[in-house]
Design an enzyme around this catalytic site. Sequence first.
Site, PDB file in Angstrom:
ATOM      1  N   CYS A 100       0.878  -1.163   0.000  1.00  0.00           N
ATOM      2  CA  CYS A 100       0.000   0.000   0.000  1.00  0.00           C
ATOM      3  C   CYS A 100       0.923   1.222   0.000  1.00  0.00           C
ATOM      4  CB  CYS A 100      -0.945  -0.021   1.204  1.00  0.00           C
ATOM      5  SG  CYS A 100      -0.104   0.035   2.802  1.00  0.00           S
ATOM      6  N   ARG A 101       0.490   2.299   0.536  1.00  0.00           N
ATOM      7  CA  ARG A 101       1.332   3.504   0.524  1.00  0.00           C
ATOM      8  C   ARG A 101       2.495   3.379   1.510  1.00  0.00           C
ATOM      9  NH1 ARG A 101       1.574   8.569   3.073  1.00  0.00           N
ATOM     10  NH2 ARG A 101       2.442  10.159   1.699  1.00  0.00           N
TER      11      ARG A 101
END
Length: 141
Positions: A100-101
Amino acid sequence: MGQYLEFARNHPLLMAALVLVITLLVMNEFKRKLLGFKEVGANEAVRLINHDDALVLDVREDKEFRDGHILHAKNIPLGLLESRLDELEAHKDKPVVVYCRTGQRAAKAGAVLQRQGFNSVYKLKGGMLAWTDANMPLSRK
């Protein structure tokens, strides 16, 4: 040894902070062990992708994915993962690199995949931020 005890008596706040930091470090290590999946850096992720035919799973939202993602990554936002697990069924026996980020959502996704019987789950350490910091390529297709 007497000097340590004297220091502890004279500086209770420092000792409390030390105990807190040690406790948090130990808890973090236990948490990592209990999750059941490994964290890998960008270079190890590339090795898994290129040599072990790993599935790359991006659990960010659609807009984040369109802004740039790892080449050939499959995007299933974390909130939809459990309802879309059938799309990943063919990859249960392959390595899966989840990102994810920053890594928080990927950790949750990794736990979901582990519970569903995926054998080799890896979380990209540091997520997309670490990937871009390592100057790895992005796709915007």
